[in-house]
Motif scaffolding. Structure first.
Motif, PDB file in Angstrom:
ATOM      1  N   ARG A 201       0.826  -1.208   0.000  1.00  8.79           N
ATOM      2  CA  ARG A 201       0.000   0.000   0.000  1.00  8.79           C
ATOM      3  C   ARG A 201       0.857   1.254   0.000  1.00  8.79           C
ATOM      4  O   ARG A 201       0.518   2.255  -0.642  1.00  8.79           O
ATOM      5  N   VAL A 202       1.994   1.206   0.695  1.00 11.92           N
ATOM      6  CA  VAL A 202       2.888   2.359   0.710  1.00 11.92           C
ATOM      7  C   VAL A 202       3.537   2.559  -0.661  1.00 11.92           C
ATOM      8  O   VAL A 202       3.582   3.680  -1.192  1.00 11.92           O
ATOM      9  N   VAL A 203       4.020   1.467  -1.255  1.00  7.84           N
ATOM     10  CA  VAL A 203       4.684   1.556  -2.555  1.00  7.84           C
ATOM     11  C   VAL A 203       3.713   2.013  -3.639  1.00  7.84           C
ATOM     12  O   VAL A 203       4.042   2.860  -4.488  1.00  7.84           O
ATOM     13  N   SER A 204       2.497   1.473  -3.620  1.00 11.61           N
ATOM     14  CA  SER A 204       1.520   1.818  -4.663  1.00 11.61           C
ATOM     15  C   SER A 204       0.977   3.230  -4.503  1.00 11.61           C
ATOM     16  O   SER A 204       0.444   3.807  -5.451  1.00 11.61           O
ATOM     17  N   GLY A 205       1.135   3.812  -3.306  1.00 15.83           N
ATOM     18  CA  GLY A 205       0.563   5.118  -3.042  1.00 15.83           C
ATOM     19  C   GLY A 205       1.472   6.287  -3.346  1.00 15.83           C
ATOM     20  O   GLY A 205       1.073   7.439  -3.152  1.00 15.83           O
ATOM     21  N   ARG A 206       2.685   6.014  -3.836  1.00 14.20           N
ATOM     22  CA  ARG A 206       3.595   7.125  -4.105  1.00 14.20           C
ATOM     23  C   ARG A 206       4.480   6.833  -5.299  1.00 14.20           C
ATOM     24  O   ARG A 206       4.746   5.677  -5.636  1.00 14.20           O
ATOM     25  N   ARG A 207       4.952   7.913  -5.935  1.00 16.85           N
ATOM     26  CA  ARG A 207       5.945   7.781  -6.988  1.00 16.85           C
ATOM     27  C   ARG A 207       7.325   7.659  -6.353  1.00 16.85           C
ATOM     28  O   ARG A 207       7.515   8.001  -5.198  1.00 16.85           O
ATOM     29  N   ALA A 208       8.278   7.188  -7.142  1.00 19.72           N
ATOM     30  CA  ALA A 208       9.647   7.094  -6.638  1.00 19.72           C
ATOM     31  C   ALA A 208      10.138   8.495  -6.284  1.00 19.72           C
ATOM     32  O   ALA A 208      10.089   9.398  -7.128  1.00 19.72           O
ATOM     33  N   PRO A 209      10.586   8.709  -5.041  1.00 21.02           N
ATOM     34  CA  PRO A 209      10.997  10.050  -4.632  1.00 21.02           C
ATOM     35  C   PRO A 209      12.347  10.453  -5.217  1.00 21.02           C
ATOM     36  O   PRO A 209      13.181   9.598  -5.539  1.00 21.02           O
ATOM     37  N   VAL A 210      12.560  11.748  -5.345  1.00 21.65           N
ATOM     38  CA  VAL A 210      13.868  12.254  -5.755  1.00 21.65           C
ATOM     39  C   VAL A 210      14.830  12.140  -4.574  1.00 21.65           C
ATOM     40  O   VAL A 210      14.413  11.931  -3.434  1.00 21.65           O
ATOM     41  N   ASN A 211      16.116  12.288  -4.847  1.00 19.16           N
ATOM     42  CA  ASN A 211      17.088  12.218  -3.755  1.00 19.16           C
ATOM     43  C   ASN A 211      17.054  13.509  -2.934  1.00 19.16           C
ATOM     44  O   ASN A 211      16.394  14.490  -3.303  1.00 19.16           O
ATOM     45  N   GLY A 212      17.779  13.490  -1.834  1.00 18.71           N
ATOM     46  CA  GLY A 212      17.751  14.621  -0.920  1.00 18.71           C
ATOM     47  C   GLY A 212      18.212  15.926  -1.542  1.00 18.71           C
ATOM     48  O   GLY A 212      17.627  16.992  -1.286  1.00 18.71           O
ATOM     49  N   ALA A 213      19.256  15.871  -2.367  1.00 17.16           N
ATOM     50  CA  ALA A 213      19.782  17.090  -2.987  1.00 17.16           C
ATOM     51  C   ALA A 213      18.750  17.702  -3.934  1.00 17.16           C
ATOM     52  O   ALA A 213      18.568  18.925  -3.976  1.00 17.16           O
ATOM     53  N   GLU A 214      18.060  16.856  -4.698  1.00 18.30           N
ATOM     54  CA  GLU A 214      17.061  17.361  -5.626  1.00 18.30           C
ATOM     55  C   GLU A 214      15.834  17.898  -4.885  1.00 18.30           C
ATOM     56  O   GLU A 214      15.250  18.912  -5.289  1.00 18.30           O
ATOM     57  N   GLN A 215      15.464  17.230  -3.792  1.00 21.85           N
ATOM     58  CA  GLN A 215      14.341  17.729  -3.002  1.00 21.85           C
ATOM     59  C   GLN A 215      14.651  19.112  -2.440  1.00 21.85           C
ATOM     60  O   GLN A 215      13.802  20.015  -2.454  1.00 21.85           O
ATOM     61  N   ARG A 216      15.868  19.305  -1.962  1.00 24.79           N
ATOM     62  CA  ARG A 216      16.270  20.616  -1.444  1.00 24.79           C
ATOM     63  C   ARG A 216      16.277  21.665  -2.562  1.00 24.79           C
ATOM     64  O   ARG A 216      15.841  22.799  -2.354  1.00 24.79           O
ATOM     65  N   ARG A 217      16.764  21.279  -3.743  1.00 25.58           N
ATOM     66  CA  ARG A 217      16.791  22.231  -4.860  1.00 25.58           C
ATOM     67  C   ARG A 217      15.373  22.670  -5.237  1.00 25.58           C
ATOM     68  O   ARG A 217      15.102  23.860  -5.430  1.00 25.58           O
ATOM     69  N   LEU A 218      14.463  21.709  -5.307  1.00 27.68           N
ATOM     70  CA  LEU A 218      13.085  22.028  -5.660  1.00 27.68           C
ATOM     71  C   LEU A 218      12.421  22.888  -4.591  1.00 27.68           C
ATOM     72  O   LEU A 218      11.675  23.823  -4.899  1.00 27.68           O
ATOM     73  N   LEU A 219      12.708  22.578  -3.337  1.00 27.83           N
ATOM     74  CA  LEU A 219      12.137  23.378  -2.245  1.00 27.83           C
ATOM     75  C   LEU A 219      12.662  24.806  -2.302  1.00 27.83           C
ATOM     76  O   LEU A 219      11.891  25.773  -2.162  1.00 27.83           O
ATOM     77  N   THR A 220      13.955  24.965  -2.517  1.00 26.28           N
ATOM     78  CA  THR A 220      14.551  26.302  -2.585  1.00 26.28           C
ATOM     79  C   THR A 220      13.947  27.104  -3.739  1.00 26.28           C
ATOM     80  O   THR A 220      13.607  28.290  -3.593  1.00 26.28           O
ATOM     81  N   ALA A 221      13.807  26.441  -4.889  1.00 26.05           N
ATOM     82  CA  ALA A 221      13.219  27.121  -6.051  1.00 26.05           C
ATOM     83  C   ALA A 221      11.749  27.451  -5.791  1.00 26.05           C
ATOM     84  O   ALA A 221      11.257  28.516  -6.197  1.00 26.05           O
ATOM     85  N   PHE A 222      11.059  26.566  -5.096  1.00 22.41           N
ATOM     86  CA  PHE A 222       9.651  26.806  -4.791  1.00 22.41           C
ATOM     87  C   PHE A 222       9.492  28.017  -3.873  1.00 22.41           C
ATOM     88  O   PHE A 222       8.613  28.861  -4.091  1.00 22.41           O
ATOM     89  N   VAL A 223      10.322  28.107  -2.853  1.00 18.87           N
ATOM     90  CA  VAL A 223      10.240  29.239  -1.928  1.00 18.87           C
ATOM     91  C   VAL A 223      10.486  30.550  -2.678  1.00 18.87           C
ATOM     92  O   VAL A 223       9.770  31.539  -2.475  1.00 18.87           O
ATOM     93  N   ALA A 224      11.481  30.555  -3.555  1.00 18.78           N
ATOM     94  CA  ALA A 224      11.780  31.772  -4.321  1.00 18.78           C
ATOM     95  C   ALA A 224      10.604  32.155  -5.213  1.00 18.78           C
ATOM     96  O   ALA A 224      10.218  33.331  -5.281  1.00 18.78           O
ATOM     97  N   ALA A 225      10.017  31.169  -5.901  1.00 18.49           N
ATOM     98  CA  ALA A 225       8.896  31.450  -6.800  1.00 18.49           C
ATOM     99  C   ALA A 225       7.652  31.863  -6.018  1.00 18.49           C
ATOM    100  O   ALA A 225       6.909  32.762  -6.435  1.00 18.49           O
ATOM    101  N   ALA A 226       7.424  31.207  -4.881  1.00 19.79           N
ATOM    102  CA  ALA A 226       6.259  31.548  -4.064  1.00 19.79           C
ATOM    103  C   ALA A 226       6.388  32.951  -3.502  1.00 19.79           C
ATOM    104  O   ALA A 226       5.419  33.718  -3.460  1.00 19.79           O
ATOM    105  N   ARG A 227       7.588  33.285  -3.074  1.00 15.79           N
ATOM    106  CA  ARG A 227       7.815  34.604  -2.466  1.00 15.79           C
ATOM    107  C   ARG A 227       7.604  35.715  -3.486  1.00 15.79           C
ATOM    108  O   ARG A 227       7.071  36.787  -3.157  1.00 15.79           O
ATOM    109  N   SER A 228       7.997  35.484  -4.717  1.00 12.59           N
ATOM    110  CA  SER A 228       7.858  36.516  -5.754  1.00 12.59           C
ATOM    111  C   SER A 228       6.500  36.465  -6.438  1.00 12.59           C
ATOM    112  O   SER A 228       6.149  37.374  -7.195  1.00 12.59           O
TER     113      SER A 228
END
Length: 333
Positions: A201-228
């Motif tokens: 149920r856990v495996v079927s309920g999610r896509r394969a996650p990105v690695n930690g570095a990519e998650q941080r990059r996406l979060l950083t870009a999201f904060v910048a885009a959200a703020r602006s």
């Protein structure tokens, strides 16, 4: 072997059979029987030893309780109960204290989760797990990081309490099936089925996650885009079926329904960008084993923001705003 690992040798990790006489089922719930008849106090030295034993395994006990309950506050309260029972119990009858304490913790957590789910049915708005600062508490993810990230914790909410406990014991702490069966009082075959069903149920309920570095990059870009309030940049970062959850618990202003879809989420974020981000200081923390933005206004933390992502982009945006849930993290960061 790690300090807290349970050896798989025959007989190792087994709780004295008299332990099971003190547990019984009441109205379908697993409860611990009256420890008074088996309690004893052998002086200061014995109590000091009890404290030493409990503290040596406390990180693992907290890890079990937190993963089952998704609340550090409830996990801490539960460990207080575990300690009181350990303090009062006839410890001389316990063959393996670590296994005994893990058993008590798991069974109490199953009961607590059953009650917690009733409360969550009346929770105001989306309910999100209580974040924990894993950089300040490295023991929480030291053994295995499984069942700690928000994506998996949210999926575990769909499991029964017993399925969840079995999954946590196996996937996060690598307990042998025999011991899982003893802890949750089922056959070994049933324990295997519980873990297998939960894992699927856990495996079927999610896509394969990105690695930690990519998650941080996406979060950083999201904060910048959200703020602006950059609508195009936000849409580019978001998966088509992204979901934004805001957990204010009725204590602060927050969306009481999830916002779904890249365009709707981007428009929603742009709509409040100017007033939400004014005067906000952004800090960074390792929360539940993943990067999170800690947002402060006038020096006070008011939001912990993180994202879950896959190759499709950001799948989930989590705005944790309930003051009761972020209080401990505020002090830690």
């Amino acid at each position: 072997m790690s300090r807290t690992a349970i050896p798989p040798a025959a007989g190792a990790g087994r709780v004295d059979e008299r332990l099971y006489g003190s547990f019984r089922r009441r109205n379908g719930a697993i409860t611990m029987g009256d420890t008074g008849s088996g309690s004893h106090f052998s002086g200061t030295g014995d109590l000091d030893q009890a404290v030493a034993v409990f503290e040596s395994v406390r990180p693992r006990l907290f890890g079990i309780a937190y993963r089952i309950l998704s609340s550090s506050t409830e996990a801490e309260d539960l460990l207080q109960d575990v300690w009181l029972r350990w303090q009062a119990y006839d410890r001389g009858t316990v063959a393996d204290p670590e296994a005994f304490l893990a058993t008590v913790t798991t069974r109490l957590a199953i009961n607590a989760l059953q009650s917690a789910r009733v409360r969550r049915e009346t929770y105001v708005g989306p309910w999100l797990p209580e974040p924990v600062d894993t950089s300040a508490d490295p023991h929480l993810g030291a053994e295995r990081g499984e069942a700690l990230g928000f994506a998996v914790l949210l999926l575990l909410e769909r499991l029964s309490p017993t399925e969840r406990a079995a999954y946590v014991l196996r996937e996060a702490f690598d307990y042998p099936y025999r011991q899982i069966a003893e802890i949750i009082e089922v056959s070994e075959a049933a324990a295997r089925q519980l873990v297998s069903r939960a894992r699927k149920r856990v495996v079927s309920g999610r896509r394969a996650p990105v690695n930690g570095a990519e998650q941080r990059r996406l979060l950083t870009a999201f904060v910048a885009a959200a703020r602006s309030g950059d609508l195009a940049a936000l849409e580019e970062l978001l998966a088509a079926d992204v979901i934004s959850y805001s957990d204010g618990g009725g204590a602060v202003r927050a969306s009481r329904i999830p916002v779904i879809g890249a365009f709707r989420v981007a428009k929603y974020i742009r709509a409040f960008a100017e007033r939400f981000w004014a005067g906000v200081e952004v800090g960074w923390a390792d929360v539940n084993g993943q990067a999170a933005a800690v947002l402060r206004h006038d020096g006070e933390v008011f939001t912990v923001l993180t994202v879950n992502a896959s190759a499709e982009g950001i799948d989930e945006v989590l705005w944790m705003m309930n003051p009761a849930k972020i209080r401990a993290l505020s002090a830690a960061t």
